[in-house]
Design a protein around this motif. Structure first.
Motif, PDB file in Angstrom:
ATOM      1  N   LEU A  90      12.403  36.292 -25.399  1.00  0.00           N
ATOM      2  CA  LEU A  90      13.819  35.969 -25.610  1.00  0.00           C
ATOM      3  C   LEU A  90      14.702  37.206 -25.606  1.00  0.00           C
ATOM      4  O   LEU A  90      15.918  37.104 -25.423  1.00  0.00           O
ATOM      5  CB  LEU A  90      13.992  35.211 -26.935  1.00  0.00           C
ATOM      6  CG  LEU A  90      13.385  33.812 -27.003  1.00  0.00           C
ATOM      7  CD1 LEU A  90      13.613  33.204 -28.369  1.00  0.00           C
ATOM      8  CD2 LEU A  90      13.974  32.918 -25.923  1.00  0.00           C
ATOM      9  N   LEU A  91      14.097  38.388 -25.822  1.00  0.00           N
ATOM     10  CA  LEU A  91      14.901  39.605 -25.786  1.00  0.00           C
ATOM     11  C   LEU A  91      15.475  39.862 -24.395  1.00  0.00           C
ATOM     12  O   LEU A  91      16.460  40.599 -24.255  1.00  0.00           O
ATOM     13  CB  LEU A  91      14.056  40.802 -26.229  1.00  0.00           C
ATOM     14  CG  LEU A  91      13.644  40.819 -27.707  1.00  0.00           C
ATOM     15  CD1 LEU A  91      12.730  42.003 -27.991  1.00  0.00           C
ATOM     16  CD2 LEU A  91      14.862  40.862 -28.619  1.00  0.00           C
ATOM     17  N   LEU A  92      14.887  39.260 -23.374  1.00  0.00           N
ATOM     18  CA  LEU A  92      15.445  39.402 -22.028  1.00  0.00           C
ATOM     19  C   LEU A  92      16.852  38.811 -21.935  1.00  0.00           C
ATOM     20  O   LEU A  92      17.617  39.168 -21.034  1.00  0.00           O
ATOM     21  CB  LEU A  92      14.527  38.732 -21.005  1.00  0.00           C
ATOM     22  CG  LEU A  92      13.184  39.430 -20.743  1.00  0.00           C
ATOM     23  CD1 LEU A  92      12.333  38.589 -19.811  1.00  0.00           C
ATOM     24  CD2 LEU A  92      13.399  40.823 -20.168  1.00  0.00           C
ATOM     25  N   LEU A  93      17.196  37.915 -22.864  1.00  0.00           N
ATOM     26  CA  LEU A  93      18.551  37.361 -22.875  1.00  0.00           C
ATOM     27  C   LEU A  93      19.595  38.446 -23.124  1.00  0.00           C
ATOM     28  O   LEU A  93      20.769  38.299 -22.746  1.00  0.00           O
ATOM     29  CB  LEU A  93      18.675  36.278 -23.948  1.00  0.00           C
ATOM     30  CG  LEU A  93      17.791  35.036 -23.782  1.00  0.00           C
ATOM     31  CD1 LEU A  93      17.952  34.121 -24.987  1.00  0.00           C
ATOM     32  CD2 LEU A  93      18.149  34.289 -22.510  1.00  0.00           C
ATOM     33  N   PHE A 116      15.605  35.179 -15.253  1.00  0.00           N
ATOM     34  CA  PHE A 116      14.997  33.857 -15.063  1.00  0.00           C
ATOM     35  C   PHE A 116      13.830  33.934 -14.078  1.00  0.00           C
ATOM     36  O   PHE A 116      12.780  33.295 -14.277  1.00  0.00           O
ATOM     37  CB  PHE A 116      16.039  32.865 -14.553  1.00  0.00           C
ATOM     38  CG  PHE A 116      15.458  31.530 -14.182  1.00  0.00           C
ATOM     39  CD1 PHE A 116      14.980  30.670 -15.158  1.00  0.00           C
ATOM     40  CD2 PHE A 116      15.378  31.148 -12.854  1.00  0.00           C
ATOM     41  CE1 PHE A 116      14.433  29.430 -14.813  1.00  0.00           C
ATOM     42  CE2 PHE A 116      14.841  29.922 -12.502  1.00  0.00           C
ATOM     43  CZ  PHE A 116      14.359  29.058 -13.491  1.00  0.00           C
ATOM     44  N   ALA A 117      13.990  34.743 -13.027  1.00  0.00           N
ATOM     45  CA  ALA A 117      12.901  34.899 -12.072  1.00  0.00           C
ATOM     46  C   ALA A 117      11.686  35.542 -12.723  1.00  0.00           C
ATOM     47  O   ALA A 117      10.535  35.126 -12.482  1.00  0.00           O
ATOM     48  CB  ALA A 117      13.372  35.742 -10.878  1.00  0.00           C
ATOM     49  N   GLY A 142      19.589  29.414 -22.967  1.00  0.00           N
ATOM     50  CA  GLY A 142      19.891  30.655 -23.683  1.00  0.00           C
ATOM     51  C   GLY A 142      20.670  31.636 -22.828  1.00  0.00           C
ATOM     52  O   GLY A 142      21.591  32.312 -23.318  1.00  0.00           O
ATOM     53  N   LEU A 143      20.347  31.713 -21.541  1.00  0.00           N
ATOM     54  CA  LEU A 143      21.101  32.597 -20.646  1.00  0.00           C
ATOM     55  C   LEU A 143      22.560  32.161 -20.542  1.00  0.00           C
ATOM     56  O   LEU A 143      23.477  32.994 -20.585  1.00  0.00           O
ATOM     57  CB  LEU A 143      20.457  32.604 -19.256  1.00  0.00           C
ATOM     58  CG  LEU A 143      19.125  33.358 -19.117  1.00  0.00           C
ATOM     59  CD1 LEU A 143      18.542  33.137 -17.733  1.00  0.00           C
ATOM     60  CD2 LEU A 143      19.323  34.850 -19.374  1.00  0.00           C
ATOM     61  N   VAL A 144      22.782  30.850 -20.415  1.00  0.00           N
ATOM     62  CA  VAL A 144      24.152  30.346 -20.313  1.00  0.00           C
ATOM     63  C   VAL A 144      24.926  30.642 -21.600  1.00  0.00           C
ATOM     64  O   VAL A 144      26.076  31.111 -21.567  1.00  0.00           O
ATOM     65  CB  VAL A 144      24.141  28.837 -20.013  1.00  0.00           C
ATOM     66  CG1 VAL A 144      25.563  28.273 -20.067  1.00  0.00           C
ATOM     67  CG2 VAL A 144      23.524  28.561 -18.643  1.00  0.00           C
ATOM     68  N   THR A 148      28.213  33.093 -22.160  1.00  0.00           N
ATOM     69  CA  THR A 148      29.423  32.549 -22.792  1.00  0.00           C
ATOM     70  C   THR A 148      29.832  33.383 -23.998  1.00  0.00           C
ATOM     71  O   THR A 148      31.018  33.711 -24.185  1.00  0.00           O
ATOM     72  CB  THR A 148      29.177  31.098 -23.209  1.00  0.00           C
ATOM     73  OG1 THR A 148      28.782  30.333 -22.069  1.00  0.00           O
ATOM     74  CG2 THR A 148      30.442  30.493 -23.811  1.00  0.00           C
ATOM     75  N   MET A 149      28.851  33.755 -24.829  1.00  0.00           N
ATOM     76  CA  MET A 149      29.161  34.569 -26.009  1.00  0.00           C
ATOM     77  C   MET A 149      29.708  35.929 -25.599  1.00  0.00           C
ATOM     78  O   MET A 149      30.661  36.443 -26.214  1.00  0.00           O
ATOM     79  CB  MET A 149      27.903  34.742 -26.858  1.00  0.00           C
ATOM     80  CG  MET A 149      28.124  35.552 -28.130  1.00  0.00           C
ATOM     81  SD  MET A 149      26.597  35.824 -29.047  1.00  0.00           S
ATOM     82  CE  MET A 149      26.164  34.136 -29.449  1.00  0.00           C
TER      83      MET A 149
END
Length: 360
Positions: A90-93, A116-117, A142-144, A148-149
């Motif tokens: 999740l840190l890739l976010l 994502f890839a 999570g990416l979206v 947005t944040m």
């Protein structure tokens, strides 16, 4: 583009969650967690975030921002390999989240697709397992949410910058208005006094031989007019040169005035400081001339968030009298600086309070 990054709390919160999950997985025997590497990598991430936080809001050069982004990405990938809980992915976010502030939306979207890839390639046969498919869907969500944040944080940051620029513009306009007022005062008041001096001197010359007493009185009147003109010129010149609010207030306060000044004027513009000085001048003048006060207290607090001035006296109050031009002009001047004026009057005395916000 401003490459400084707000919302610093996002990265430490996610790092803490990954650390807790990794420690739990290590002691529970779930997965293959290499705890020393996990703790070391997260500590390095926190150190990088802390160094960037200390430099905020200084503009970060693009080259430095790109280097920090590469360093963080390498740490995220490394943590994903040493974390047995699987939460470190999740840190890739944070990759597109950080890139948004430094390089804008297009680069952030491209990096989000790249993340994502990577998640897709690192999850073989995901289509055959419902749990892995669900994890990929949540990763996309999570990416979206991350983008947005970041967009909201950028708008908030840019809004603060525009607000600071507006406050500086207001301060400059207030100073320009003050200079224009001083110019009008010099033209009107000084011209009036000089005219009176000329008339009185001509009168003294005309009555010098016939009525010496009248001539003497005319000379005295001319002398008083000259002193008043000199005082007004000095006051106007003092307001135009380098202005020090504490020094100006000390000159203003004398005898029946108790003065208290706290804080530093360095974070306030010239317009705000002049507005405070003129308000103190008007309050002291009203207390002396109209309220018949025996004691006047002036308190100035130049805090980090706002500047406040209080002028309190023990006079007879304003009663039902309407505010004169002095108070109306003071309200206009304070309003130009973005502040407000509160006036409370009673037979026991009057309290004038002026509050002007500081820079954001």
């Amino acid at each position: 583009m401003n490459t400084s990054r707000p919302a610093f709390w996002v990265s430490p919160v996610m790092c803490a969650a990954v650390l807790v999950a990794g420690v739990y997985a290590y002691f529970s025997g779930l997965g293959d967690t290499r705890l020393p590497w996990l703790v070391g990598g997260i500590s390095l991430l926190v150190a990088v975030d802390a160094a960037e936080f200390r430099s905020y809001p200084v503009r970060t050069p693009r080259r430095v921002a790109a280097g920090l982004l590469l360093l963080r990405t390498a740490l995220y990938v490394g943590l994903a390999f040493v974390d047995g809980s699987g939460l470190a992915r999740l840190l890739l976010l944070l990759v597109p989240f950080t890139a948004y502030f430094a390089f804008g939306l297009p680069v952030a979207v491209l990096l989000a697709l790249a993340c994502f890839a990577v998640a897709l390639v690192s999850t073989p046969d995901w289509y055959a397992h419902l749990e892995q498919t669900s994890d990929l869907v949540m990763f996309v969500v999570g990416l979206v949410l991350t983008l947005t944040m970041a967009a909201v944080a950028v708008r908030e940051r840019d809004g603060r910058v525009r607000l600071q620029e507006s406050q500086r513009t207001i301060a400059e306009l207030s100073a320009a208005a003050e200079r224009a007022r001083v110019a009008r005062d010099l033209h009107d008041d000084l011209g009036h006094h000089l005219t009176a001096i000329v008339v009185q001197l001509e009168k003294a010359s005309a009555f010098h031989d016939r009525e010496p007493e009248v001539a003497k009185a005319a000379v005295l009147d001319a002398s008083r007019s000259a002193r008043r003109a000199l005082g007004e010129v000095r006051e106007s010149v003092r307001s135009l040169r380098s202005f020090s609010l504490p020094s100006a207030l000390e000159e203003l306060a004398a005898g029946d005035v108790t003065l208290t000044v706290s804080g530093s004027p360095d974070s306030f513009g010239t317009g705000a400081l002049h507005a405070l000085y003129r308000a103190a001048q008007e309050g002291i003048t009203n207390a002396r001339r109209h309220a018949a006060a025996s004691h006047i207290r002036v308190a100035v607090d130049l805090g980090s968030e706002c500047a406040s001035l209080t002028v309190a006296d023990d006079g007879r109050g304003m009663g039902a009298a309407a505010e004169g031009f002095g108070l109306l002009g003071m309200r206009e001047r304070v309003a130009l600086a973005g502040g407000r004026v509160d006036l409370a009057s009673s037979p026991a005395g009057t309290v004038l309070t002026v509050t002007i916000p500081g820079p954001a």
